[in-house]
Write a protein that holds these residues in place. Sequence first.
Motif, PDB file in Angstrom:
ATOM      1  N   THR A 261       0.845  -1.189   0.000  1.00  0.00           N
ATOM      2  CA  THR A 261       0.000   0.000   0.000  1.00  0.00           C
ATOM      3  C   THR A 261       0.881   1.239   0.000  1.00  0.00           C
ATOM      4  OG1 THR A 261      -1.730  -1.159   1.241  1.00  0.00           O
ATOM      5  CG2 THR A 261      -1.841   1.251   1.183  1.00  0.00           C
TER       6      THR A 261
ATOM      7  N   VAL B   9      -1.800  -1.135  -3.917  1.00  0.00           N
ATOM      8  CA  VAL B   9      -2.918  -0.224  -3.673  1.00  0.00           C
ATOM      9  C   VAL B   9      -2.355   1.182  -3.484  1.00  0.00           C
ATOM     10  CG1 VAL B   9      -4.812   0.370  -2.109  1.00  0.00           C
ATOM     11  CG2 VAL B   9      -4.325  -2.034  -2.643  1.00  0.00           C
TER      12      VAL B   9
ATOM     13  N   THR C 186      -3.463   5.067  -2.369  1.00  0.00           N
ATOM     14  CA  THR C 186      -4.534   5.794  -1.691  1.00  0.00           C
ATOM     15  C   THR C 186      -3.982   7.080  -1.085  1.00  0.00           C
ATOM     16  OG1 THR C 186      -6.404   5.510  -0.166  1.00  0.00           O
ATOM     17  CG2 THR C 186      -4.261   4.629   0.538  1.00  0.00           C
TER      18      THR C 186
ATOM     19  N   ARG D 194      -7.420   3.264  -4.393  1.00  0.00           N
ATOM     20  CA  ARG D 194      -8.413   3.355  -3.323  1.00  0.00           C
ATOM     21  C   ARG D 194      -8.705   4.849  -3.157  1.00  0.00           C
ATOM     22  NH1 ARG D 194      -8.148   4.701   2.055  1.00  0.00           N
ATOM     23  NH2 ARG D 194      -9.571   3.641   3.524  1.00  0.00           N
TER      24      ARG D 194
ATOM     25  N   ASN E 172     -10.188   7.523  -1.675  1.00  0.00           N
ATOM     26  CA  ASN E 172     -10.834   7.756  -0.382  1.00  0.00           C
ATOM     27  C   ASN E 172     -11.457   9.140  -0.249  1.00  0.00           C
ATOM     28  OD1 ASN E 172      -7.915   8.431  -0.461  1.00  0.00           O
ATOM     29  ND2 ASN E 172      -8.414   9.440   1.470  1.00  0.00           N
TER      30      ASN E 172
ATOM     31  N   LEU F 108     -15.692   0.880   1.889  1.00  0.00           N
ATOM     32  CA  LEU F 108     -14.527   1.062   1.015  1.00  0.00           C
ATOM     33  C   LEU F 108     -13.475  -0.013   1.240  1.00  0.00           C
ATOM     34  CD1 LEU F 108     -12.973   2.795  -1.067  1.00  0.00           C
ATOM     35  CD2 LEU F 108     -12.109   4.150   0.856  1.00  0.00           C
ATOM     36  N   ASP F 109     -13.086  -0.227   2.491  1.00  0.00           N
ATOM     37  CA  ASP F 109     -12.005  -1.180   2.750  1.00  0.00           C
ATOM     38  C   ASP F 109     -12.418  -2.612   2.437  1.00  0.00           C
ATOM     39  OD1 ASP F 109     -10.013   0.628   3.459  1.00  0.00           O
ATOM     40  OD2 ASP F 109     -10.755   0.774   5.506  1.00  0.00           O
TER      41      ASP F 109
ATOM     42  N   VAL G 285     -12.068  -2.921  -1.275  1.00  0.00           N
ATOM     43  CA  VAL G 285     -10.647  -2.991  -1.625  1.00  0.00           C
ATOM     44  C   VAL G 285     -10.094  -4.380  -1.308  1.00  0.00           C
ATOM     45  CG1 VAL G 285      -8.341  -2.137  -1.021  1.00  0.00           C
ATOM     46  CG2 VAL G 285     -10.208  -0.523  -1.430  1.00  0.00           C
TER      47      VAL G 285
END
Length: 271
Positions: free
Chosen positions: A32, A69, A71, A121, A123, A206-207, A210
């Motif tokens: 991430t 990922v 974000t 992602r 956010n 959201l998570d 993901v």
Amino acid sequence: MSERQPDAPKPVAPQELGFERILYEKAPPRATVTLNRPEVLNAFDFRMLRELARAFEDASWDDEIRVVVLTGAGRAFCVGADLRSWADEYLGKPGEYWKWFGAFKDAHDRLREIGKPTLARVNGIAVGGGNELQMGCDLAVMVDDAFIRHVGPEHGSVPAGGATQWLTIMVGDRRAREIVLMCEEIPAARAAEWGLVNWAVPAGELDAKVDAVVENLARKLPQTTRYAKQHLNFWRDFAWHETINHARDWLALSMATDEPRQAIERFLERK
């Protein structure tokens, strides 16, 4: 940066990289990368772009990482370039802007050529170069109360760091022109409907979304997936490589003109 140059294409522990503008975490099969300037809504400066390129490079070398990922920290994904740093360092200095844009290009190339699936992602809001970063990923999941917007024609910058190249591929010609020329907010639900992102979900989901996408992608064969991605990148790469260095030079020269100076000064005065 303090890190010495590697002797071989071997991954290292994230803490060895000394990042200051991003967070980089590995929890195989996922890595991430988090844009970490929440005080400026994750606007990127030169150092952040350099750190992004290095993180993407490291992830590309790590065989334990199957999915990356991207974000943002805080309430935004990314609002693009840090216009205050532009005002301080690049307005009236075409040569310096040209160097800055090289870091932007390198970060994009490292992301697109990472050799494994990437998931944005999203956010929070994704504006300008922030949208171009999420477009550089293979897939995107976005919170349903955020929006995407381009503002370059209002701020003295052509969005030629991905938007002018890829929007027509992703959403079609008319919608691409609407996004770039009208500079209006595109709500998450519409972005998903148009194909600008894959999924728009409530923040509370959201998570989970993901995680589900990462788990799906991580099950795929890495070598086969890498080559499939290379083919899927054909039109993006073609449009990018045919235009990006021309855009770099034109945008650099534009920094010596009145339009961007006046637009950025007006923007900063309003803040």
